[in-house]
Design an enzyme around this catalytic site. Structure first.
Site, short mmCIF file in Angstrom:
data_model
loop_
_atom_site.label_atom_id
_atom_site.label_comp_id
_atom_site.label_asym_id
_atom_site.label_seq_id
_atom_site.Cartn_x
_atom_site.Cartn_y
_atom_site.Cartn_z
N GLY A 1 -9.00 20.52 30.03
CA GLY A 1 -9.14 20.65 28.58
C GLY A 1 -9.38 22.09 28.13
O GLY A 1 -9.66 22.34 26.97
N GLU B 1 -4.45 24.11 26.26
CA GLU B 1 -3.90 23.03 25.46
C GLU B 1 -2.63 22.46 26.11
O GLU B 1 -2.02 23.10 26.96
CB GLU B 1 -3.58 23.54 24.05
CG GLU B 1 -4.83 24.11 23.40
CD GLU B 1 -4.73 24.20 21.89
OE1 GLU B 1 -3.99 23.40 21.28
OE2 GLU B 1 -5.40 25.06 21.32
N PHE C 1 -11.31 19.18 8.88
CA PHE C 1 -12.50 18.61 9.54
C PHE C 1 -12.18 18.30 10.99
O PHE C 1 -12.46 17.23 11.51
CB PHE C 1 -12.98 17.37 8.77
CG PHE C 1 -14.47 17.15 8.90
CD1 PHE C 1 -15.38 18.14 8.55
CD2 PHE C 1 -14.97 15.94 9.39
CE1 PHE C 1 -16.75 17.95 8.67
CE2 PHE C 1 -16.34 15.73 9.52
CZ PHE C 1 -17.23 16.74 9.16
N GLY C 2 -11.59 19.32 11.67
CA GLY C 2 -11.41 19.25 13.12
C GLY C 2 -12.66 19.78 13.81
O GLY C 2 -13.76 19.69 13.29
N ALA C 3 -12.46 20.36 15.00
CA ALA C 3 -13.61 20.82 15.79
C ALA C 3 -14.48 21.81 15.02
O ALA C 3 -15.71 21.68 15.02
CB ALA C 3 -13.11 21.46 17.10
N LYS D 1 -5.45 38.04 16.55
CA LYS D 1 -6.78 38.65 16.46
C LYS D 1 -6.71 40.18 16.39
O LYS D 1 -7.48 40.81 15.68
CB LYS D 1 -7.62 38.19 17.66
CG LYS D 1 -7.94 36.69 17.57
CD LYS D 1 -8.43 36.12 18.88
CE LYS D 1 -8.73 34.63 18.76
NZ LYS D 1 -8.95 34.00 20.09
N GLY E 1 -15.33 27.03 21.08
CA GLY E 1 -16.40 26.05 21.07
C GLY E 1 -16.73 25.72 19.63
O GLY E 1 -16.78 26.59 18.77
N GLY F 1 -14.61 22.47 11.60
CA GLY F 1 -15.21 21.85 10.42
C GLY F 1 -16.39 20.95 10.78
O GLY F 1 -17.45 20.98 10.14
N GLY G 1 -14.47 33.73 18.11
CA GLY G 1 -15.44 32.65 17.95
C GLY G 1 -16.86 33.15 17.77
O GLY G 1 -17.20 33.74 16.75
#
Lengths: 337, 337
Positions: free
Chosen positions: B207, B210, B8-10, B225, B317, B12, B154
């Site tokens: 930001g 990282e 449940f990070g970004a 990827k 994102g 999730g 993404g």
């Protein structure tokens, strides 16, 4: 799957070529065995119920200019509507030349096929730009599939992309370079500092611009595509007369040079949204996906979740456009089999 | 459709947000009513068989940092595997952090779900880059759906695009900018003439890069990827160790300036084909689709019929990545309902 091809110009010939080339691939990947049972052009038709030979169709057209000279199975003088009445088939591939005054004869061909319960694939912008809602509701009431990926951007897959791959997103607007000829002219002008007139005549010599370039350079072709996108992707019931159109014929070498100094390029951009339906020259930033050169087409979908998603591809070309028709044929086959 | 979200990070949190936002849309467009029956993070889980509240999940995580503080239905300390055993569900959304040493714990989560006949959607590159064939064959032998659009690029839809929209084409190679951080750094260096070190540290302040940028700037993320694309689109059974990787940390302001003089840009390009599996800095032409700036991702598919087709989109994102997961969930729903 029995296919009738109406129209045997660059796109129709591309379809015959691609179906030949991909025979084994279609069989092994999709268990699909397409048969071309009839092809028409201005001269008449070639009709063979157990399938015409793709190579022989191309050879006949190349050597005689008339599909009705197809050995043994040529039928000179027969009309396309008559062929649709008398030949048994599953799917119509309508690729006659685009007419933007009344969309004919493609409109009548498509409606007739639908009324007889046949699926339809087309690359023909005319009937879509003038009568989209009529065709879509005929497809619905006759419970047939109606696909037209090749009508917008040739080999740039945008319609099915918007419907399938962005399933979770609401699409708010579409913004694109939808005409390869004008993109080629503007790119050359930016690169070489040449005038519009000079660049156009060079593009005509190279076969990139047509002898009568009116529909391309005045934005009509792009406007037809904007109408198709607005109807199909945004559910806006609009037609060609609703689009505000300005072409590229008044763009000067000076204005392009001025933009370039600021890191900008002038491109012919089509836009469709609930608020705007427009084709006009606009400034785009170098380094943006819209800065592409040559005859490429680009379309950006503005979505609620995925932000901007952009597709770039060849807007024209016989085999390239036929590949979009083939992907429509395959998707119909997946539904029907 | 009962969904378990592991991690449940970004991403999730993006999935929970998107499922909330799109509740009415999913119901009316697809007759889909997804219920989040369990969510886990390092602290434990929140479990509710008739569905957790999306807003409350986000609020709980934001305020306490622990999903197990979810009012009434929080379960501190329970493991993700235990949750998969004890909660009834239809579809696993695996979005724990990527680990590129052994792909764990995601690999075990995914295999467990498949063995129990559950469909799986993931954005997790680790298990895919290390164990693609194992996971794909487990999906096949257990007859479950396995989708991972969000793992590459993404919100740039590339995997489903290659499978569905180019159905008639054979795809020969894939060529792309698959990492947004490095594209941002290289774009800024080209624009401002700044050094790699200075630009990286500015990107970190903003930001965009990282604190530990190793996997991005050394090309590892892009290489993961490329492995996923090679397996999924080109059917090449390769893993991360098969990729030749060079990052961008040795690129100087001078070499970028030199390229710029010739109308060229330096980009970190990944390539997958039967002959090459590689991530390295390469020269691209200004005005090509690869000249895009910022954190955008781009991928070009070289096909036999449609020539080059390119997709551009946001590579990262929270909501953008979640939108790719949502489109996978919808496509599974269409198959299952």
């Amino acid at each position: 799957m029995k296919i009738i091809i109406l129209g045997f110009g660059a796109v129709g010939q591309g379809v015959a070529r691609v179906l030949s080339m991909k025979e084994d691939y279609l069989k092994s990947n999709y268990d699909l065995n397409p048969q071309i049972v009839a092809v028409t052009d201005r001269s008449g038709a070639a009709i063979k119920e157990d399938g015409l030979d793709g190579e022989l169709l191309l050879k006949t057209k190349n050597e005689t200019g008339k599909i009705s000279s197809y050995p043994e199975y040529g039928v000179p003088g027969v009309s396309s509507l008559k062929v649709l009445e008398e030949v048994e088939y599953d799917c119509l591939v309508e690729v006659t030349p685009t007419d933007i005054d009344d969309g004919e004869p493609a409109r009548s061909h498509i409606l007739k096929a639908m009324e007889e319960g046949k699926d339809v694939v087309t690359s023909n912008k005319g009937p879509l730009a003038l009568s989209f809602q009529e065709l879509a509701s005929s497809a619905q009431s006759n419970d047939v599939e109606f696909k037209f990926e090749a009508s917008v951007g040739g080999a740039m897959p945008i319609l099915n992309f918007a419907h399938d791959n962005l399933a979770g997103c609401s699409i708010e607007s579409i913004y694109g370079i939808l005409n390869g000829t004008t993109n080629y002219i503007l790119s050359r002008m930016a690169k070489e500092g040449s005038s519009y007139e000079q660049t156009l005549s060079e593009a005509q010599e190279m076969g990139i611009a047509e002898t009568d370039p009116y529909q391309d350079v005045e934005g009509i072709d792009a406007a037809c595509k904007i109408v198709i996108l607005a109807n199909s992707v945004l559910n806006l019931p609009v037609t060609l007369k609703d689009v505000e159109v300005e072409g590229i014929s008044r763009i000067t070498a000076e204005s392009i040079a001025l933009a370039k100094k600021e890191g900008l390029l002038i491109k012919l951009i089509g836009e469709a949204s609930a608020d705007a339906l427009e084709v006009s020259p606009r400034l785009v930033r170098q380094g943006s996906p819209f800065a592409v050169e040559g005859t490429l087409n680009v379309a950006t979908l503005k979505t609620d979740l995925a932000d901007d998603v952009t597709v770039v591809g060849k807007g024209a070309g016989s085999v390239e456009t036929a590949s979009a028709i083939l992907s429509d044929i395959i998707s119909i086959w997946k539904i029907r089999k």
